[in-house]
Design a protein around this motif. Sequence first.
Motif, PDB file in Angstrom:
ATOM      1  N   VAL A   1      43.756  50.455  46.907  1.00 28.74           N
ATOM      2  CA  VAL A   1      43.903  50.248  45.709  1.00 28.74           C
ATOM      3  C   VAL A   1      45.225  50.944  44.845  1.00 28.74           C
ATOM      4  CG1 VAL A   1      41.474  49.588  45.536  1.00 28.74           C
ATOM      5  CG2 VAL A   1      42.168  51.862  44.828  1.00 28.74           C
ATOM      6  N   TYR A   2      45.445  50.483  43.718  1.00 30.49           N
ATOM      7  CA  TYR A   2      46.642  51.003  43.206  1.00 30.49           C
ATOM      8  C   TYR A   2      46.234  51.653  41.685  1.00 30.49           C
ATOM      9  CZ  TYR A   2      48.825  48.923  47.292  1.00 30.49           C
ATOM     10  OH  TYR A   2      48.977  48.728  48.430  1.00 30.49           O
TER      11      TYR A   2
ATOM     12  N   GLN B   1      31.580  52.819  43.494  1.00 33.95           N
ATOM     13  CA  GLN B   1      30.447  51.689  43.510  1.00 33.95           C
ATOM     14  C   GLN B   1      30.523  50.397  44.251  1.00 33.95           C
ATOM     15  OE1 GLN B   1      30.650  51.092  39.133  1.00 33.95           O
ATOM     16  NE2 GLN B   1      29.336  52.357  38.591  1.00 33.95           N
ATOM     17  N   GLY B   2      31.835  50.043  44.624  1.00 35.32           N
ATOM     18  CA  GLY B   2      32.031  48.996  45.638  1.00 35.32           C
ATOM     19  C   GLY B   2      31.625  49.259  47.073  1.00 35.32           C
ATOM     20  N   TYR B   3      31.846  50.733  47.475  1.00 35.99           N
ATOM     21  CA  TYR B   3      31.487  51.023  48.815  1.00 35.99           C
ATOM     22  C   TYR B   3      30.643  52.299  48.439  1.00 35.99           C
ATOM     23  CZ  TYR B   3      35.370  47.816  49.796  1.00 35.99           C
ATOM     24  OH  TYR B   3      36.268  46.997  49.870  1.00 35.99           O
TER      25      TYR B   3
ATOM     26  N   ALA C   1      35.300  44.022  39.893  1.00 39.00           N
ATOM     27  CA  ALA C   1      35.654  45.299  40.660  1.00 39.00           C
ATOM     28  C   ALA C   1      34.396  45.366  41.735  1.00 39.00           C
ATOM     29  CB  ALA C   1      35.716  46.483  39.910  1.00 39.00           C
ATOM     30  N   LEU C   2      33.079  44.942  41.354  1.00 36.51           N
ATOM     31  CA  LEU C   2      31.956  45.261  42.400  1.00 36.51           C
ATOM     32  C   LEU C   2      32.288  44.180  43.539  1.00 36.51           C
ATOM     33  CD1 LEU C   2      28.907  46.273  40.257  1.00 36.51           C
ATOM     34  CD2 LEU C   2      29.925  47.558  41.964  1.00 36.51           C
TER      35      LEU C   2
ATOM     36  N   LYS D   1      39.951  49.913  52.431  1.00 32.02           N
ATOM     37  CA  LYS D   1      40.519  49.232  51.240  1.00 32.02           C
ATOM     38  C   LYS D   1      41.821  50.245  50.663  1.00 32.02           C
ATOM     39  CE  LYS D   1      39.579  46.330  47.242  1.00 32.02           C
ATOM     40  NZ  LYS D   1      38.759  46.052  46.136  1.00 32.02           N
TER      41      LYS D   1
ATOM     42  N   SER E   1      35.462  52.099  40.761  1.00 33.17           N
ATOM     43  CA  SER E   1      35.128  50.945  41.309  1.00 33.17           C
ATOM     44  C   SER E   1      35.080  51.369  42.824  1.00 33.17           C
ATOM     45  CB  SER E   1      36.322  49.958  41.319  1.00 33.17           C
ATOM     46  OG  SER E   1      36.406  49.748  39.864  1.00 33.17           O
TER      47      SER E   1
ATOM     48  N   ASN F   1      34.910  43.495  44.921  1.00 31.36           N
ATOM     49  CA  ASN F   1      35.881  43.787  45.706  1.00 31.36           C
ATOM     50  C   ASN F   1      36.886  42.816  45.800  1.00 31.36           C
ATOM     51  OD1 ASN F   1      34.713  46.396  46.201  1.00 31.36           O
ATOM     52  ND2 ASN F   1      33.767  45.517  48.056  1.00 31.36           N
ATOM     53  N   VAL F   2      37.125  42.216  44.574  1.00 39.88           N
ATOM     54  CA  VAL F   2      38.302  41.442  44.265  1.00 39.88           C
ATOM     55  C   VAL F   2      39.393  42.217  44.437  1.00 39.88           C
ATOM     56  CG1 VAL F   2      39.510  39.752  42.845  1.00 39.88           C
ATOM     57  CG2 VAL F   2      37.082  39.884  42.829  1.00 39.88           C
ATOM     58  N   SER F   3      40.729  41.467  45.147  1.00 42.76           N
ATOM     59  CA  SER F   3      42.035  42.121  45.614  1.00 42.76           C
ATOM     60  C   SER F   3      42.513  42.452  44.201  1.00 42.76           C
ATOM     61  CB  SER F   3      42.666  41.285  46.505  1.00 42.76           C
ATOM     62  OG  SER F   3      44.086  41.514  45.903  1.00 42.76           O
ATOM     63  N   GLN F   4      43.117  43.468  44.157  1.00 33.05           N
ATOM     64  CA  GLN F   4      43.622  44.051  42.923  1.00 33.05           C
ATOM     65  C   GLN F   4      44.933  43.146  42.416  1.00 33.05           C
ATOM     66  OE1 GLN F   4      44.504  48.219  43.094  1.00 33.05           O
ATOM     67  NE2 GLN F   4      44.025  48.655  41.257  1.00 33.05           N
ATOM     68  N   PHE F   5      45.339  42.389  43.380  1.00 32.98           N
ATOM     69  CA  PHE F   5      46.717  41.674  42.982  1.00 32.98           C
ATOM     70  C   PHE F   5      46.190  40.486  42.013  1.00 32.98           C
ATOM     71  CE2 PHE F   5      48.051  44.006  46.527  1.00 32.98           C
ATOM     72  CZ  PHE F   5      49.030  44.741  46.025  1.00 32.98           C
TER      73      PHE F   5
ATOM     74  N   ASP G   1      32.220  52.528  29.722  1.00 32.28           N
ATOM     75  CA  ASP G   1      33.574  51.868  29.907  1.00 32.28           C
ATOM     76  C   ASP G   1      33.908  51.006  28.408  1.00 32.28           C
ATOM     77  OD1 ASP G   1      35.765  51.016  31.478  1.00 32.28           O
ATOM     78  OD2 ASP G   1      35.183  49.058  30.883  1.00 32.28           O
TER      79      ASP G   1
ATOM     80  N   ARG H   1      24.487  45.202  43.567  1.00 29.91           N
ATOM     81  CA  ARG H   1      24.532  46.343  43.105  1.00 29.91           C
ATOM     82  C   ARG H   1      25.006  46.379  41.504  1.00 29.91           C
ATOM     83  NH1 ARG H   1      27.356  47.664  47.643  1.00 29.91           N
ATOM     84  NH2 ARG H   1      29.367  46.979  46.727  1.00 29.91           N
TER      85      ARG H   1
END
Lengths: 350, 345
Positions: A206-207, A224-226, B305-306, A204, A221, B308-312, B64, B51
């Motif tokens: 990310v920005y 945690q996501g990976y 975020a978990l 992935k 993220s 893995n939704v595209s950041q855009f 957070d 997760r």
Amino acid sequence: MHHKLIPAAGAVIVFALALAGCASSTPSATDSDAAAGSLADCDISLIPKSTDNPFFASIRVGADEAAAELGGKPVDFVGTAQADVQGQIQRVQNATLHKACAINIAALDPDATAPALTQALDQDTKVVAFDADVQPDARTLFINQADATALGVAMLDILAKDMNYTGTFAILSAQSTAQNQNSWIAAVEEELTKPDYADMTLVKTVYGDDDSKKSYDAAVSLMQGYPDLGGILSPEPAGLEASVKARDDLGTNPDLVLTGLGWPPSDASLLKDGKVSAFVLWSPVDLGYLTYHATAALVSGQITGAEGDTFDAGRLGERTVGANGVVVLGDPAVYTADNVDAALDDFRTE
Amino acid sequence: MSTLDDTKQAPEELEVVHRKSGLRRIFERRETSLVLVLVALVVLFSILSPRFASAANFGQIVTDMSIVVIVGIGVAMVLFTRNIDVSTGSMVGLTAFFAADLSAKNPDLPLIFVVLASCALGGVLGAINGGIVATLKVPSIMVTLGTLYIYRGIDSALAGANQVTAQNLSPEYNTIASWTIFGFPGIFVYALIIAGIAHVFIRHTYSGRSLLALGSNPLAAEKMGIASKRWIFGAFVLSGVLSGFAGVLWGARYGTVDSSVATGFELVVLAAVVVGGVSVNGGNGSILGVIVGAAILSVIAIGLALLNVSQFWLQAIQGLVIVAALVFDIFIRRRVEARRKGARS
């Protein structure tokens, strides 16, 4: 107070406009003859991505060093404190309005800034991009810190060695529109197709927008996501610093490999503490120095920006304009705990 | 502030949940539906991502949301008085740099002094906001929009191209935000303590009720002899002090501090406070609501975020989920109200 809301909102808008007006009406250059060949009368607007970034402060040091050598005025270092595309466009229009003899720009967005730069070119203001390029027809020269392929390969090489050429990794970049980062990411992806990297996967990109919180959140993220992530490659120092902090704070991925671009004055200790084995960068002072020399050669009519033109770049020796008006500074430097201290002078900000 | 002291007289009242005042029951109902929304979101994300429902992830969520809660409490106090504070992003940014720079340049300075100095600077910034709003009677949105730019400008002038990174700061500075107690994040403990004090103040002191009365009906409050100027000023000062504390936490948590820290954060805080049911028309809302509002936003952000939704798309989807959560909240509230009316007749 309820019924006062509408006039209040109106007043707020007027106030905001006034603020924007104040910000953009700061004179960035005094009137001068745009076509003049003399450097002594030449106002150069140097527009960084943001004025508060130490990288661009070092660029300015290099540009002013070259200006002093050649008898020019110090550059007008104009921009917004934080990265802001609209602010860059305003600075370009401002320089055009004041008939600055040249504009140097590190573009936040190669497309958005192009129309304003084209207008500047039309009135014979020289446009030289550095650090991050704009559309080729909106500038005459682009001073590239390092060949994109060389940078991408250098970063991936550190990452791959530390990961034993196996596993998954992610990229944490700056703005998604930044031309320079995007070109290095493309180079990493290209290099990744080689057989050496057959067991490595980029999962992935990310920005973090060059912002410490956004970058930190993005790094968390990713971890945690990976959960099996083997590394994060960050082609900008804010991302590298944020991912080191996130890895230390979370403690769940102690073996996560982190590298990319680092900023030696702040990040030398990451190398010395062993948190990062090596990172890549180039001398921003030299980049500013070369940008001024190239701009001066254009202004004095010594070169036109055509491929094969050569000019004298002071202590950096003679430089040649390559294809598409690109002048390359040199090879990227790889910094480790052993060599980083010796290089600190290349990153002075005043 | 003397008002904070008299709240400490009755901390055991925190435990009192079932009080019979009619006003209080409405607040309870308001929060009940928000808590249901929060639970629904947690269940949804737990199903979508295995997760999500882990101790580590819940630790991440409360960490957070903590800074948002701390600043949100100050903003809620200001909203209670029928004013608004949109300058918190710049107050957090300015104090974050001030505190980190102070500590980096004077490593021997006790951290408690750095924290107090940052809170004091925040208090001064808040006093400027409150002073102008209370004495000159200028709409607070104009004043704080102005100071949002002014404080950020001072931050830029102060920081210039300098930045303080985690490496310049003592390891102890980091621990201000990273300590844990039985695995429970310390940063959330701060938020809970501040929230507890604020809750008792608002619900169980004469001063706190005066503050709400002032916001719900300024004219009547003035006739009753409530010194509105003093309360408005005090609410802005508190918003500044809490922003100053949040500034220290920001530097400790995110490591790198430059002049762009917390840009746009004022809107995140306002979103959490408003989602939490604090009325922008004054006099209505609760501290518990602020906590739940911040929790809803953090659960949505971390949940997405978990996945893995595209950041855009992330921001757009985040906004969509927030709107959906609020619609759901209104739907539940209407059902509950209808049932109550039915039961009464």
